[in-house]
Scaffold this active site. Structure first.
Site, PDB file in Angstrom:
ATOM      1  CG  ASP A   6       9.343   0.727  -0.495  1.00 19.87           C
ATOM      2  OD1 ASP A   6       8.864  -0.004   0.400  1.00 19.87           O
ATOM      3  OD2 ASP A   6       8.721   1.703  -0.961  1.00 19.87           O
ATOM      4  CB  SER A   7       6.221  -2.104  -2.175  1.00 17.55           C
ATOM      5  OG  SER A   7       5.902  -0.868  -1.561  1.00 17.55           O
ATOM      6  CB  CYS A  69       9.815  -2.086   2.439  1.00 15.61           C
ATOM      7  SG  CYS A  69       8.112  -2.652   2.409  1.00 15.61           S
ATOM      8  CD  GLU A 148       4.647   3.691  -5.235  1.00 15.67           C
ATOM      9  OE1 GLU A 148       4.988   3.700  -6.426  1.00 15.67           O
ATOM     10  OE2 GLU A 148       5.447   3.535  -4.300  1.00 15.67           O
ATOM     11  CB  CYS A 180       4.520   2.853   5.994  1.00 14.08           C
ATOM     12  SG  CYS A 180       4.478   2.683   4.195  1.00 14.08           S
ATOM     13  CG  HIS A 182       5.156   4.503   0.372  1.00 10.98           C
ATOM     14  ND1 HIS A 182       5.689   3.250   0.482  1.00 10.98           N
ATOM     15  CD2 HIS A 182       4.952   4.711  -0.956  1.00 10.98           C
ATOM     16  CE1 HIS A 182       5.785   2.699  -0.725  1.00 10.98           C
ATOM     17  NE2 HIS A 182       5.355   3.572  -1.616  1.00 10.98           N
TER      18      HIS A 182
HETATM   19  N1  DGL Z   1       6.885   1.316   2.034  1.00 14.19           N
HETATM   20  C1  DGL Z   1       6.334   0.156   2.589  1.00 14.19           C
HETATM   21  C2  DGL Z   1       6.484  -0.016   4.041  1.00 14.19           C
HETATM   22  O1  DGL Z   1       7.382   0.578   4.601  1.00 14.19           O
HETATM   23  C3  DGL Z   1       5.386  -0.687   1.857  1.00 14.19           C
HETATM   24  C4  DGL Z   1       4.088  -0.108   1.573  1.00 14.19           C
HETATM   25  C5  DGL Z   1       3.267  -1.017   0.752  1.00 14.19           C
HETATM   26  O2  DGL Z   1       3.718  -1.441  -0.302  1.00 14.19           O
HETATM   27  O3  DGL Z   1       2.140  -1.344   1.197  1.00 14.19           O
HETATM   28  O4  DGL Z   1       5.757  -0.729   4.673  1.00 14.19           O
END
Ligand code: DGL
Length: 260
Positions: A6-7, A69, A148, A180, A182
């Protein structure tokens, strides 16, 4: 070894389901923290970053990779499959279909990054499965950064969520897709605001189930006998990743490192 990236820490919400469904498997998680967020970047840039991470995971011996992600799935998974034809990839599907099917009010919401909302994957899925449903696709600007920073349960998060969810609540949206990885960490804050008026659709268990199916198909399902390896790498703040992992996916014998 199952690779997962993931990011940042968002993909831990997927890892959590994967280790629950597939215990005793070696895993290697990468948080591309130095380049987080992906959601505001151009698709080509997210593809370039994803290739870098995938090369790293393959180097570590991964034989299946979960793109944990939504943004990277949208920007990169088609190209990754072409570039690495022998590697099975699992991506994040926007869970628009179950939300549309379950909605009584015929109004659904999806909260995602700008990259996902603009992406072909989400728009195709929406056309295919939600043509008769009103869809609120809202960009959760600022939420990834707060997760984060370890502020998933902060007032700042709640204030932003109120802004994003209020129009949906006023119009009777009864299904909310977490678009997302997150955002499962915001579940409590979302529930506080929605007060049971929306079902929250979290696709991470379905992704773990798809991973298991694919491993079965490819003959990769056998569990590790003896000591299991749980590796965690970050391209940025390794300590931040470790803290979040220990809080949400505690694993005995986890090891940490820096991804160059
Ligand atoms: N967790 C991510 C997603 O599912 C990326 C969020 C991000 O880095 O902007 O889209």
């Amino acid at each position: 070894m199952i690779g997962i990236f993931d990011s940042g820490v968002g993909g831990l919400s997927v890892l959590k389901e994967v280790v629950k469904l597939l215990p005793n498997r070696n895993t290697c998680y990468v948080a591309d923290t130095a380049n987080c967020p992906y959601g505001t970047k151009a698709a080509g840039e997210v593809l370039r970053l994803s290739i870098h991470v995938v090369d790293f995971l393959l180097d570590k011996g991964c034989n299946i990779i979960i793109v944990a992600c939504n943004t990277a799935t949208s920007a990169a998974i088609d190209e990754l499959r072409v570039r690495y034809p022998d590697v099975p990839f699992v991506g994040m599907e926007p869970a628009v279909k179950p939300a549309a099917q379950h909605s009584h009010t015929k109004r659904i919401g999806i909260l995602a990054t700008a990259g996902t909302v603009k992406g072909r994957l989400f728009n195709q899925t929406k056309e295919r499965y939600a043509a008769d449903v009103k869809v609120y696709a809202v960009v959760g600007a600022g939420l990834v950064e707060l997760v984060e920073e370890g502020k998933a349960e902060s007032e700042e998060v709640e204030n932003l969520l109120r802004i994003y969810l209020q129009p949906m609540l006023e119009d009777g949206v009864d299904e909310l897709v977490l678009g997302c990885t997150h955002y499962p960490f915001l579940q409590k804050a979302i529930e506080k605001i929605t007060q049971g008026r929306m079902d929250i659709v979290n696709p991470t268990p379905a992704v773990a189930a798809q991973t298991k199916r694919l491993m079965e198909q490819k003959g990769l399902l056998s569990a590790v006998e003896g000591k299991v390896e749980y590796l965690f790498y970050s391209s940025g703040n390794v300590e931040g990743l470790r803290m979040m992992q220990e809080q949400h996916v505690p694993l005995v014998g986890a090891k940490y490192g820096q991804m160059p």
